[in-house]
Design a protein around this motif. Structure first.
Motif, short mmCIF file in Angstrom:
data_model
loop_
_atom_site.label_atom_id
_atom_site.label_comp_id
_atom_site.label_asym_id
_atom_site.label_seq_id
_atom_site.Cartn_x
_atom_site.Cartn_y
_atom_site.Cartn_z
N GLY A 16 73.99 -21.62 58.52
CA GLY A 16 73.28 -22.45 59.76
C GLY A 16 72.04 -22.08 60.01
O GLY A 16 71.37 -21.19 59.43
N PRO A 17 71.30 -22.76 61.09
CA PRO A 17 69.85 -22.61 61.41
C PRO A 17 69.59 -21.22 62.09
O PRO A 17 70.88 -20.85 62.82
CB PRO A 17 69.64 -23.67 62.19
N GLN A 18 68.64 -20.87 62.37
CA GLN A 18 68.19 -19.34 62.93
C GLN A 18 67.18 -19.80 64.07
O GLN A 18 66.23 -20.50 63.82
CB GLN A 18 67.80 -18.54 61.77
N LEU A 19 67.40 -19.10 65.19
CA LEU A 19 66.47 -19.01 66.35
C LEU A 19 66.30 -17.67 66.53
O LEU A 19 67.16 -17.10 67.04
CB LEU A 19 66.87 -19.83 67.57
N GLN A 20 65.14 -17.05 66.17
CA GLN A 20 64.67 -15.60 66.53
C GLN A 20 63.51 -15.56 67.06
O GLN A 20 62.40 -16.19 67.04
CB GLN A 20 64.47 -15.04 64.91
N GLY A 21 63.52 -14.56 68.04
CA GLY A 21 62.41 -14.09 68.88
C GLY A 21 62.04 -12.49 68.90
O GLY A 21 63.18 -11.80 68.76
N SER A 22 60.75 -12.18 69.07
CA SER A 22 60.51 -10.78 69.42
C SER A 22 59.40 -10.57 70.12
O SER A 22 58.19 -11.46 70.21
CB SER A 22 60.14 -9.90 67.83
N PHE A 23 59.30 -9.38 70.68
CA PHE A 23 58.19 -8.88 71.56
C PHE A 23 57.76 -7.44 71.14
O PHE A 23 58.57 -6.66 70.90
CB PHE A 23 58.34 -8.72 73.00
N THR A 24 56.68 -7.26 71.02
CA THR A 24 56.22 -5.82 70.42
C THR A 24 54.98 -5.57 71.39
O THR A 24 53.99 -6.14 71.54
CB THR A 24 55.83 -5.60 68.93
N TRP A 25 55.20 -4.15 71.69
CA TRP A 25 54.08 -3.62 72.30
C TRP A 25 53.47 -2.40 71.71
O TRP A 25 54.13 -1.51 71.05
CB TRP A 25 54.51 -2.80 73.74
#
Length: 258
Positions: free
Chosen positions: A65-74
């Motif tokens: 199935g489809p993917q929704l991915q997010g990320s934050f990096t400091w």
């Protein structure tokens, strides 16, 4: 992550196996994207990815199935970075549909040699799961630019692959090489690929699970947007680890960097 075969489905609460961050993105790359908010205490950046499938080391971890991915990096100028990565997933067992992964590491270069390094710790968590599937990996990455080509090699180690309720007390290693090269057909167009080997410590409960994974594709970048079309596949995957229909896929994706 990928869906395990019938034997493991019965024994381990319909667990789907291992999830990690997107193979195209490393933590240092996330930390150094254009558009990050810089200041005396470092810089903050992020990514949002939409994809037709979520592939990890040759295996679908979204049940195709489809993917929704997010990320934050400091990231700090010293090379230290930390962040969080999240995605929908079919992994994580009964009651779980999301993975939330904190990570931390240190990246830099070896003098004027042109060799880059990255050492880090990644924690995989499945907060909705009724099973104990959380685990961690430590990784080491080397990179080098040879002419116009970007080359990389890395090793990943997990002490207890996918927690106590999947392959109990089973360490694993992933050895991986990557390469990318710009194509002379337009600015921002490149071809890239990966070749890796997932290796498990054999035990009474787990034998002959090692497999090879790879991908190859083309991408086009415009400022903060990248389009990618890529074939992912794997050889030697056993039914205990992943169902045959979850091995290999052609994936289209778009990534927004900020």
């Amino acid at each position: 992550m990928y869906k395990p075969g019938a034997a493991k489905l019965k024994k381990y609460l319909a667990v789907s196996a291992l999830l990690a961050f997107s193979t195209a993105l490393s933590a240092p790359a996330l930390a150094q994207e254009e558009g990050s908010e810089e200041g005396g205490f470092g810089s903050l950046s992020g990514k949002l990815k939409l994809a037709s499938n979520y592939m990890y080391r040759g295996l679908s971890v979204s049940d195709d199935g489809p993917q929704l991915q997010g990320s934050f990096t400091w990231a700090h100028d010293s090379g230290f970075y930390a962040g969080v990565w999240a995605s929908n997933t079919s992994a994580g067992g009964e009651g779980n549909s999301v993975e939330i992964d904190p990570f931390v590491g240190f990246a830099g270069t070896v003098g004027d040699s042109g060799v880059g390094y990255d050492i880090g710790f990644w924690y995989y968590s499945f907060p909705g799961s009724v099973a104990d599937l959380d685990y961690w990996e430590i990784y080491g990455i080397l990179s080098y630019t040879l002419g116009e080509a970007d080359l990389g090699a890395s090793v990943w180690y997990a002490k207890n692959y996918f927690g106590d309720d999947f392959f109990p007390d089973t360490p694993s290693y992933a050895l991986q090489t990557t390469a990318s090269y710009p194509l002379p057909i337009g600015e921002g167009v490149s071809v890239s690929g990966k070749l890796g080997r997932q290796i498990f410590d054999e035990s009474a409960a787990l034998t002959a699970q090692d497999y090879t994974y790879y991908d190859i594709g083309v991408s086009k970048a415009w400022e903060a947007v990248t389009l990618d079309l890529r074939w992912h596949d794997a050889d030697g995957v056993k039914p205990d680890l992943a169902a045959p229909e979850n091995v290999g896929s052609l994936v289209a994706s778009i990534v927004f960097s900020f």
